[in-house]
Scaffold this active site. Structure first.
Site, PDB file in Angstrom:
ATOM      1  CD  GLU A 137      -2.081   7.352   3.728  1.00  0.00           C
ATOM      2  OE1 GLU A 137      -2.815   6.791   4.572  1.00  0.00           O
ATOM      3  OE2 GLU A 137      -2.390   7.465   2.541  1.00  0.00           O
ATOM      4  CB  CYS A 197      -1.362   3.212  10.992  1.00  0.00           C
ATOM      5  SG  CYS A 197      -0.987   2.465   9.406  1.00  0.00           S
ATOM      6  CD  GLU A 216      -1.910   5.403  16.374  1.00  0.00           C
ATOM      7  OE1 GLU A 216      -1.368   6.511  16.446  1.00  0.00           O
ATOM      8  OE2 GLU A 216      -2.003   4.758  15.303  1.00  0.00           O
ATOM      9  CE  LYS A 246      12.164  13.032   9.265  1.00  0.00           C
ATOM     10  NZ  LYS A 246      12.973  12.111  10.061  1.00  0.00           N
TER      11      LYS A 246
END
Ligand code: NAD
Length: 463
Positions: free
Chosen positions: A230, A264, A365, A155
């Site tokens: 992750e 990331c 983040e 997906k």
């Protein structure tokens, strides 16, 4: 709700494709096909399975430019980066083709007989992929999943489905049987949730935000699915006074502004020893001035736009008063790059310095081209600051002192560190997070373990 998702080029804001939006019935049908394709795929002779993965690698190489152009148009990333990422996809399939007949079990010395272990495939794997490295991250899951005899339903993120769909077509062209690799495009809350809860899905390999990863972990518990996560990061680049400061400063933009900071592993906190802070900032300002932002199809460009208007608003919010000084003072933007005029979700590379480690922009983040430069005094201080985050994905250490580099590499709680470099990802080496950056490892030989279960068989040999 429309039955189609309009896919937009972030550099032009123009629609480039209409993709059917799939739902729960489509997931169920794909999982059923995947389940059906499983027995033949897992019992294929290892050399044949390896050959099919190699053919897929060849197909990716043959179509490399087409895939790179598609990725750049969909994500807005510079064409040079897309070419590198597509090159990596081919390398991933070559690498895992080579592991098919090397993921061996063991014989274990025991009393009364012979004990054997087998690495059994899990069955149907669901891969849930984010929008920042769509085809690359998909391959990190498809490669080891197929090599170990699983079938997979992928997906992609709704806004970046194009290369995933094309890769599934290339897999069929390569001779990989129907049902072994499928792509379902739809909303995370619908299609993603169904995959995570589906009783016939054995494992979810998820890459995305820590927030969604947490929900995936909870929902997967209903059927005790294997899960690898992750997730996000807030990585630090730690620059000591004894480092090659010119090199460290010249490398900083690529370490945090590559892929427009939508990475990331972005080193979005740069910790600099106080005695060299002023000199470092002068050098960094020069480096940021050379970090060109513009049309991502131009091979000379270093940075394209952000992925969407909504994401740009979220990134901009990190420079609002209060994101720095909690009393509402302005954020001290030390240096900013320039962006093109006109359409496109542009955002300039931005250096905030000096930043306080307690500020929200130093802790959360951002996933955009914004870096917080934070001074530190000594090694102990550097370790404490680097670890003062719930994340633990990546990071860098810049020093000429080898012993210090090793001390720091052991002390920083992070899954991937580099010394005098900002490189984090290689096909041959494991990649993954500590703390709330997730668990499980992708890439390298390590990834194979999370796509198989160990079965132990004891055979009595005594009369
Ligand atoms: P996201 O978590 O919003 O979405 C990731 C994927 O999950 C998408 O395909 C999305 O549709 C799907 N999803 C959303 N809600 C879901 C749900 N309830 N159930 C199942 N699936 C769902 O992340 P994003 O905005 O696409 O990507 C950015 C994030 O990904 C950042 O936090 C970044 O750090 C992280 N990321 C991590 C790595 C890594 O390897 N650690 C790599 C790339 C990106």
């Amino acid at each position: 709700m429309s039955d189609f998702t309009t896919v937009v080029n972030p550099a032009t804001e123009r629609a480039i494709a209409e993709v059917p939006r799939q739902g729960i019935e489509d997931v169920d049908a794909a999982v059923a096909r995947s389940l059906q394709a499983g027995p033949a795929w897992r019992s294929l002779a290892p050399t044949d399975r390896a050959r099919l993965l190699r053919r897929l690698a060849d197909k990716v190489e043959e179509h490399a430019e087409e895939l790179a152009q598609l990725e750049t148009r969909n994500v807005g990333k510079p064409i040079a980066e897309s070419r590198d990422e597509v090159g990596m996809v081919a390398e991933v399939f070559h690498f895992y083709a080579g592991t098919v007949d090397k993921h061996r079990g063991a014989t274990v010395p025991v009393a009364g007989g012979v004990d054997l272990t087998f690495h059994e495939p899990l069955g149907v794997v669901a891969a849930i992929v984010p929008w920042n490295f769509p085809i690359a991250i998909m391959s990190w899951k498809v490669g080891p999943a197929l090599a170990t005899g699983n079938t997979i339903v992928v997906k992609p993120a709704e806004i970046t489905p194009l290369t995933a769909r094309r890769l599934a077509e290339l897999a069929l062209d390569a001779g990989i049987p129907e049902g072994v690799l499928q792509v379902v495009v739809g909303q995370g809350s619908v299609v993603g949730t169904r995959l995570v809860e589906h009783p016939d899905v054995a494992k979810v390999a998820f890459t995305g935000s820590t927030e969604v990863g947490r929900q995936v972990m909870v929902r997967a518990s209903g059927t005790i699915k294997r899960v690898t996560l992750e997730l996000g990061g807030k990585s630090a680049s730690v620059i000591f006074a004894d480092a090659d400061l010119e090199r460290a400063a010249a490398a900083t933009p690529a370490g945090v502004f590559a892929n427009a900071g939508q990475d990331c592993c972005a080193r979005s906190r740069v910790l600099v020893q106080r005695s060299v802070l002023d000199r470092y900032l002068v050098l960094l300002e020069q480096a940021v001035g050379q970090w060109t932002v513009g049309d991502p199809t131009d091979p000379r460009i270093k940075m394209g736009p952000l992925v969407s208007a909504g994401h740009r608003r979220a990134v901009e919010g990190f420079l609002d008063p209060g994101m720095g000084d909690p009393d509402g003072g302005p954020v001290p933007a030390f240096a900013r790059g320039t962006v093109p005029e006109g359409p496109g979700f542009w955002f300039p590379p931005t250096v905030v310095a000096p930043a306080d480690p307690g500020w929200r922009l130093s802790r959360e983040e951002i996933f955009g081209p914004v870096v917080a430069v934070i001074p530190f005094d000594d090694e102990e201080d550097a370790v404490a600051l680097a670890n003062d985050t719930p994340y633990g994905l990546s990071g860098s250490i810049w020093t000429r002192d080898g012993a210090r580099a090793l001390r720091m590499a052991r002390a920083v709680q992070s899954g991937n560190l580099s010394v005098n470099s900002h490189s984090s990802v290689r096909v041959q080496t494991s990649f993954g997070g500590m703390k709330q950056s997730g668990f499980g490892r992708e890439l390298g030989l390590e990834a194979l373990a999370s796509y198989s279960d160990v079965k132990n068989v004891f055979i009595a040999t005594e009369d």
